[in-house]
Each structure stands twice: as C-alpha cells, then as structure tokens.
Design a protein around this motif. Sequence first.
Motif, PDB file in Angstrom:
ATOM      1  N   ALA A  32     -18.951 -24.686 -14.047  1.00 12.00           N
ATOM      2  CA  ALA A  32     -19.327 -25.416 -15.261  1.00 12.00           C
ATOM      3  C   ALA A  32     -18.816 -26.851 -15.206  1.00 12.00           C
ATOM      4  O   ALA A  32     -19.559 -27.795 -15.509  1.00 12.00           O
ATOM      5  CB  ALA A  32     -18.786 -24.698 -16.497  1.00 12.00           C
ATOM      6  N   VAL A  33     -17.559 -27.033 -14.786  1.00 11.16           N
ATOM      7  CA  VAL A  33     -16.970 -28.373 -14.760  1.00 11.16           C
ATOM      8  C   VAL A  33     -17.565 -29.232 -13.652  1.00 11.16           C
ATOM      9  O   VAL A  33     -17.988 -30.367 -13.883  1.00 11.16           O
ATOM     10  CB  VAL A  33     -15.430 -28.301 -14.603  1.00 11.16           C
ATOM     11  N   PHE A  34     -17.599 -28.709 -12.433  1.00  7.11           N
ATOM     12  CA  PHE A  34     -17.923 -29.548 -11.283  1.00  7.11           C
ATOM     13  C   PHE A  34     -19.375 -29.463 -10.814  1.00  7.11           C
ATOM     14  O   PHE A  34     -19.833 -30.334 -10.085  1.00  7.11           O
ATOM     15  CB  PHE A  34     -16.975 -29.247 -10.130  1.00  7.11           C
ATOM     16  N   ALA A  35     -20.108 -28.432 -11.236  1.00  9.82           N
ATOM     17  CA  ALA A  35     -21.524 -28.330 -10.864  1.00  9.82           C
ATOM     18  C   ALA A  35     -22.425 -28.470 -12.083  1.00  9.82           C
ATOM     19  O   ALA A  35     -23.644 -28.410 -11.963  1.00  9.82           O
ATOM     20  CB  ALA A  35     -21.801 -27.013 -10.138  1.00  9.82           C
ATOM     21  N   MET A  67     -16.011 -22.691 -24.446  1.00 11.84           N
ATOM     22  CA  MET A  67     -17.427 -23.021 -24.350  1.00 11.84           C
ATOM     23  C   MET A  67     -18.061 -22.814 -25.719  1.00 11.84           C
ATOM     24  O   MET A  67     -17.523 -22.077 -26.553  1.00 11.84           O
ATOM     25  CB  MET A  67     -18.143 -22.123 -23.337  1.00 11.84           C
ATOM     26  N   GLU A  68     -19.193 -23.477 -25.912  1.00  9.80           N
ATOM     27  CA  GLU A  68     -20.023 -23.263 -27.094  1.00  9.80           C
ATOM     28  C   GLU A  68     -21.398 -22.819 -26.616  1.00  9.80           C
ATOM     29  O   GLU A  68     -21.886 -23.333 -25.603  1.00  9.80           O
ATOM     30  CB  GLU A  68     -20.165 -24.555 -27.898  1.00  9.80           C
ATOM     31  N   LEU A  69     -21.990 -21.902 -27.331  1.00  9.46           N
ATOM     32  CA  LEU A  69     -23.345 -21.461 -27.008  1.00  9.46           C
ATOM     33  C   LEU A  69     -24.316 -22.331 -27.799  1.00  9.46           C
ATOM     34  O   LEU A  69     -24.326 -22.313 -29.030  1.00  9.46           O
ATOM     35  CB  LEU A  69     -23.527 -19.980 -27.360  1.00  9.46           C
ATOM     36  N   ARG A  70     -25.096 -23.143 -27.071  1.00  6.30           N
ATOM     37  CA  ARG A  70     -26.057 -24.058 -27.693  1.00  6.30           C
ATOM     38  C   ARG A  70     -27.428 -23.837 -27.069  1.00  6.30           C
ATOM     39  O   ARG A  70     -27.612 -24.094 -25.884  1.00  6.30           O
ATOM     40  CB  ARG A  70     -25.667 -25.517 -27.456  1.00  6.30           C
ATOM     41  N   GLU A  71     -28.355 -23.351 -27.875  1.00 10.22           N
ATOM     42  CA  GLU A  71     -29.738 -23.143 -27.431  1.00 10.22           C
ATOM     43  C   GLU A  71     -29.804 -22.399 -26.104  1.00 10.22           C
ATOM     44  O   GLU A  71     -30.505 -22.797 -25.168  1.00 10.22           O
ATOM     45  CB  GLU A  71     -30.463 -24.487 -27.329  1.00 10.22           C
ATOM     46  N   GLY A  72     -29.038 -21.314 -26.002  1.00  8.01           N
ATOM     47  CA  GLY A  72     -29.064 -20.477 -24.810  1.00  8.01           C
ATOM     48  C   GLY A  72     -28.252 -20.999 -23.641  1.00  8.01           C
ATOM     49  O   GLY A  72     -28.287 -20.413 -22.558  1.00  8.01           O
ATOM     50  N   GLU A  78     -14.053 -29.612 -24.886  1.00 11.06           N
ATOM     51  CA  GLU A  78     -12.971 -30.387 -24.275  1.00 11.06           C
ATOM     52  C   GLU A  78     -11.888 -29.443 -23.735  1.00 11.06           C
ATOM     53  O   GLU A  78     -11.383 -29.635 -22.625  1.00 11.06           O
ATOM     54  CB  GLU A  78     -12.362 -31.357 -25.288  1.00 11.06           C
ATOM     55  N   LYS A  79     -11.577 -28.423 -24.496  1.00 12.06           N
ATOM     56  CA  LYS A  79     -10.586 -27.416 -24.084  1.00 12.06           C
ATOM     57  C   LYS A  79     -10.994 -26.765 -22.767  1.00 12.06           C
ATOM     58  O   LYS A  79     -10.167 -26.572 -21.869  1.00 12.06           O
ATOM     59  CB  LYS A  79     -10.465 -26.362 -25.202  1.00 12.06           C
ATOM     60  N   GLY A  80     -12.259 -26.451 -22.623  1.00 10.54           N
ATOM     61  CA  GLY A  80     -12.762 -25.853 -21.392  1.00 10.54           C
ATOM     62  C   GLY A  80     -12.792 -26.831 -20.229  1.00 10.54           C
ATOM     63  O   GLY A  80     -12.423 -26.493 -19.107  1.00 10.54           O
ATOM     64  N   ARG A  81     -13.227 -28.073 -20.502  1.00  4.87           N
ATOM     65  CA  ARG A  81     -13.273 -29.092 -19.440  1.00  4.87           C
ATOM     66  C   ARG A  81     -11.898 -29.366 -18.855  1.00  4.87           C
ATOM     67  O   ARG A  81     -11.765 -29.619 -17.659  1.00  4.87           O
ATOM     68  CB  ARG A  81     -13.875 -30.394 -19.969  1.00  4.87           C
ATOM     69  N   GLU A  82     -10.865 -29.328 -19.687  1.00  4.08           N
ATOM     70  CA  GLU A  82      -9.512 -29.590 -19.195  1.00  4.08           C
ATOM     71  C   GLU A  82      -9.054 -28.555 -18.180  1.00  4.08           C
ATOM     72  O   GLU A  82      -8.153 -28.821 -17.393  1.00  4.08           O
ATOM     73  CB  GLU A  82      -8.518 -29.680 -20.351  1.00  4.08           C
ATOM     74  N   LEU A  83      -9.684 -27.384 -18.162  1.00  4.93           N
ATOM     75  CA  LEU A  83      -9.356 -26.392 -17.134  1.00  4.93           C
ATOM     76  C   LEU A  83      -9.772 -26.855 -15.745  1.00  4.93           C
ATOM     77  O   LEU A  83      -9.325 -26.301 -14.745  1.00  4.93           O
ATOM     78  CB  LEU A  83     -10.007 -25.044 -17.462  1.00  4.93           C
ATOM     79  N   GLY A  84     -10.579 -27.892 -15.659  1.00 12.03           N
ATOM     80  CA  GLY A  84     -10.914 -28.482 -14.369  1.00 12.03           C
ATOM     81  C   GLY A  84      -9.663 -28.915 -13.621  1.00 12.03           C
ATOM     82  O   GLY A  84      -9.592 -28.811 -12.390  1.00 12.03           O
ATOM     83  N   GLU A  85      -8.654 -29.372 -14.340  1.00  9.50           N
ATOM     84  CA  GLU A  85      -7.394 -29.763 -13.705  1.00  9.50           C
ATOM     85  C   GLU A  85      -6.697 -28.564 -13.072  1.00  9.50           C
ATOM     86  O   GLU A  85      -6.092 -28.683 -12.003  1.00  9.50           O
ATOM     87  CB  GLU A  85      -6.483 -30.451 -14.710  1.00  9.50           C
TER      88      GLU A  85
END
Length: 153
Positions: A32-35, A67-72, A78-85
């Motif tokens: 999700a973060v990098f691809a 994550m948020e579910l938006r239109e499928g 932001e909380k999820g993206r920070e897991l990229g670190e």
Amino acid sequence: MLGRLYERENCSAARALELVGERWSLLIIRNAVFAGMTRFSDFERRLGIAPNVLAKRLDGFVTAGLMELREGEYVLTEKGRELGEVVVALTEWGDRWAAPDGPPIVFRHAGCEGVVHLRTTCEECGGSPTMAEVVATAGPGADPDRLPGRDTG
C-alpha cells in the motif's frame, strides 16, 4: 488482530504488534505504501494471499484506523502511511542479515534519487547511538510494575 492481546505488557511495541504483527500484515502495508495498492484484487494477486485472510487483515486495518474504505478501495490513513518507516527499518535489517545476494529493494528519495535509511538519533546531542548504547527507561505512560524486562509474576 492477533486474536489475543498482550495484556501483561505495558509496551507500545506490544500494542503495535496487536495491530500489525500477524503474517502478511506488513507486506500488505508495504504494498500500500510503496506500490500504491488500494484494491483487494491487487493485494490478493500480488501477494498470493488467501482471500479470507486478506479480508480479515484489511478489515482489521480499517477498524484500527490504518486504512479507510473508500468506494471499494483501501486507502492508507496517515497512521497507516507512517508504518512505511517500520517497513524500511525491517527491510534494512533483512538486507543486513537475510539477503545473501544483496538488497532486493532499495528505497530512494523521490526528490533526488538518494538512498533512504533510517537512523537512531539522540534528540539531546544529535548523535547516532548503537543499540548497545540505548537503554529503556520509564516514560510518562509507564506502569512501574510492568516495565519491559521486568518479571511480572
């Protein structure tokens, strides 16, 4: 998400593992973060993960606010993206100890193409201590009877 909590632990690492400590979790986050993956079918196809397992992980990420579910589509918060670190740190460890042919993936800064690394930095002196120089002490949310490394009975 583990199906059990680390109730005896007063530790943010344990709490984080309750959210992302199961097999597949960080790989889903990585994609999700990098691809830029957001679709169930893309995660399923790319990872080769069983649909029931993927559904459980994604539902758990939505419940936890990663994550948020938006239109499928499953869109990182932001909380999820920070897991990229966390993924970068784990990858660097894996490159050092589990990649005999060298790093299969290199993380680069999109702005200048420089290689990205995570560093441990002291906020007081700006130094980069080794793990041998880092000690765990009680923080403001600590329960003194349940500090990491302490026998809890």
